[in-house]
Write an enzyme that holds these catalytic residues in place. Structure first.
Site, PDB file in Angstrom:
ATOM      1  N   ASP A  73       0.882 -44.385  17.555  1.00  0.00           N
ATOM      2  CA  ASP A  73      -0.428 -44.606  16.934  1.00  0.00           C
ATOM      3  C   ASP A  73      -0.292 -45.404  15.637  1.00  0.00           C
ATOM      4  O   ASP A  73      -1.001 -46.390  15.420  1.00  0.00           O
ATOM      5  CB  ASP A  73      -1.109 -43.265  16.630  1.00  0.00           C
ATOM      6  N   TYR A  90       0.610 -29.924  22.215  1.00  0.00           N
ATOM      7  CA  TYR A  90       1.356 -31.163  21.988  1.00  0.00           C
ATOM      8  C   TYR A  90       2.781 -30.817  21.534  1.00  0.00           C
ATOM      9  O   TYR A  90       3.765 -31.319  22.081  1.00  0.00           O
ATOM     10  CB  TYR A  90       0.641 -32.002  20.918  1.00  0.00           C
ATOM     11  N   SER A  95      -8.318 -41.868  14.999  1.00  0.00           N
ATOM     12  CA  SER A  95      -8.992 -41.992  13.708  1.00  0.00           C
ATOM     13  C   SER A  95      -8.039 -41.507  12.614  1.00  0.00           C
ATOM     14  O   SER A  95      -8.061 -42.007  11.488  1.00  0.00           O
ATOM     15  CB  SER A  95     -10.277 -41.171  13.695  1.00  0.00           C
TER      16      SER A  95
HETATM   17  C1  GLA Z   1      -0.975 -38.672  20.245  1.00  0.00           C
HETATM   18  C2  GLA Z   1       0.246 -38.874  19.362  1.00  0.00           C
HETATM   19  C3  GLA Z   1       1.079 -40.059  19.830  1.00  0.00           C
HETATM   20  C4  GLA Z   1       1.380 -39.990  21.308  1.00  0.00           C
HETATM   21  C5  GLA Z   1       0.116 -39.678  22.110  1.00  0.00           C
HETATM   22  C6  GLA Z   1       0.410 -39.414  23.558  1.00  0.00           C
HETATM   23  O1  GLA Z   1      -1.871 -39.742  20.110  1.00  0.00           O
HETATM   24  O2  GLA Z   1      -0.148 -39.078  18.020  1.00  0.00           O
HETATM   25  O3  GLA Z   1       2.269 -40.133  19.073  1.00  0.00           O
HETATM   26  O4  GLA Z   1       2.403 -39.080  21.578  1.00  0.00           O
HETATM   27  O5  GLA Z   1      -0.583 -38.554  21.604  1.00  0.00           O
HETATM   28  O6  GLA Z   1       0.901 -40.551  24.165  1.00  0.00           O
END
Ligand code: GLA
Length: 376
Positions: free
Chosen positions: A161, A211, A116
């Site tokens: 994304d 992350y 989103s």
């Molecule tokens: C999130 C990040 C992406 C990617 C995914 C994992 O969505 O925004 O850039 O790294 O995680 O694949």
């Protein structure tokens, strides 16, 4: 100040994204296989006569800023998606932006791993580019949106994304090389299977910090590998055999991350070929392998997601299931026989409720076009 939405402006439809395979690979320079979906954020935007920008969202209230002023990071997270993009556009085209009003409505669940946030960023970027004739290319807009996430939101995300949301096409998957940004459109022909997302409705707040930690671990792995193999520029390009050969030099967890990345990149390329050959069952089997890797080697799963994937393991009508997106909550993505979709949804909802006392939200999705703009 009441926004005036009777003025002439544009309507931007900006989709969420799914990713079939190739998770946590984009920031390692490998291949991913996402698509834009038929759930969208809608932005109604028009210019104002002055420098004031008023952004209002159905659920999140509203905020305003002066386009000529220096933009600061907000303590309200969703505002940063907008502020970060406007800041990026200003840096490229300072004098061309003026005041605007923007009203946001959305069908995309927040924190569900279907982007989103990228939908909002890319919608604002493409919308303002159109409205103010900024003449920026799609690639520039994708980069501005991605950097909004880095600089204003604080997640050091890859390009997947924003790329999928902007460049997606109806009935297509994008096999994207995240290093060169070259991509190939692959027919999204899953018949007789449908794509079902099972939204766990949990979003563990580890997501952003972990992350960034994964990203740092991957960078460290690459740095250590490069000491002996200077020819590799991206972790996704390093074959498993090389990772094994430097195993003693890599800290335990860093070795696990590198192993996952190398395998996942190969899996994605293999999966894309299987999809092109119509071998959906083989494709699905690779999705299960990805889940195992994300859960055990990359450690971005959680009990809720492992449970949802586990539910499908003995069901012949489900050929593939795995965590989708960054992890620590959000959705699993499942390939489910068309005539079993309803059964799966009901069964999963019931079992999940029993196990965690949380309501599951199943979502049937189709692929769709990337950001689209019309005048009103
Ligand atoms: C999130 C990040 C992406 C990617 C995914 C994992 O969505 O925004 O850039 O790294 O995680 O694949």
């Amino acid at each position: 100040m009441t926004p005036n939405f009777k003025a002439k402006g544009i309507l931007v439809k900006s989709p969420g994204r799914i990713n079939l395979i190739g998770e946590h690979i984009d920031y390692n320079g490998g291949h991913v296989l996402p698509a834009a979906i038929d759930l969208k954020v809608t932005l109604q935007i028009h210019k104002t006569e002055n420098n004031l920008c008023i952004i209002s969202s159905e659920d999140g209230g509203s905020f305003s800023f002066d386009i000529k002023q220096h933009l600061e990071i907000s303590s309200t997270q969703w505002e940063n998606y907008v502020l970060g993009v406007v800041d990026g556009l200003k840096k490229k085209r300072h004098n061309q932006l003026g005041g605007f009003e923007c009203n946001i409505t959305t069908e995309l669940p927040i924190g569900a791993g279907i982007s989103s946030s990228a939908a909002l960023e890319c919608g604002i970027a493409k919308g303002l580019n159109h409205l103010f004739d900024l003449n920026l290319s799609d690639i520039e807009l994708i980069e501005i949106s991605r950097m909004a996430e880095h600089n204003f939101v604080g997640t050091k995300c890859g390009v997947m994304d924003q790329f999928a949301v902007t460049m997606g096409q109806n009935n297509k998957l994008l096999l994207l090389n995240c290093e060169s940004l070259e991509y190939q459109l692959i027919d999204a022909n899953f018949s007789p299977y449908k794509i079902v997302l099972l939204n766990s409705n949990v979003s563990h707040n580890l997501a952003s910090s972990e992350y960034n930690t994964r990203r740092a671990e991957c960078n460290l792995a690459l740095k250590i590998i490069q000491e002996q193999h200077a020819n590799f520029n991206f972790l996704a390009d390093v074959p498993e055999v090389i990772i094994e050969s430097v195993k003693e030099k890599l800290p335990g967890k860093v070795y696990q991350r590198a192993l996952y990345v190398s395998r996942e990149n190969s899996r994605t390329l293999k999966a894309a070929s299987l999809m092109q050959a119509g071998k959906i069952e083989g494709f699905g089997a690779l999705m299960y392998q990805t889940h195992m890797g994300l859960s055990k080697n990359y450690e971005v799963s959680c009990p809720e997601l492992d449970f949802l994937v586990g539910l499908t393991l003995d069901l012949p009508q489900v050929v593939g299931s795995r965590i989708m997106g960054g992890g620590f909550g959000g959705c699993t993505i499942n390939l489910v026989k068309e005539d079993f979709v309803q059964n799966l949804m009901e069964m999963a909802e019931e079992q999940y409720k029993k196990e965690f006392d949380i309501t599951l939200t199943p979502i049937l999705v189709e692929t769709s076009n990337g950001v689209e703009i019309t005048n009103y």
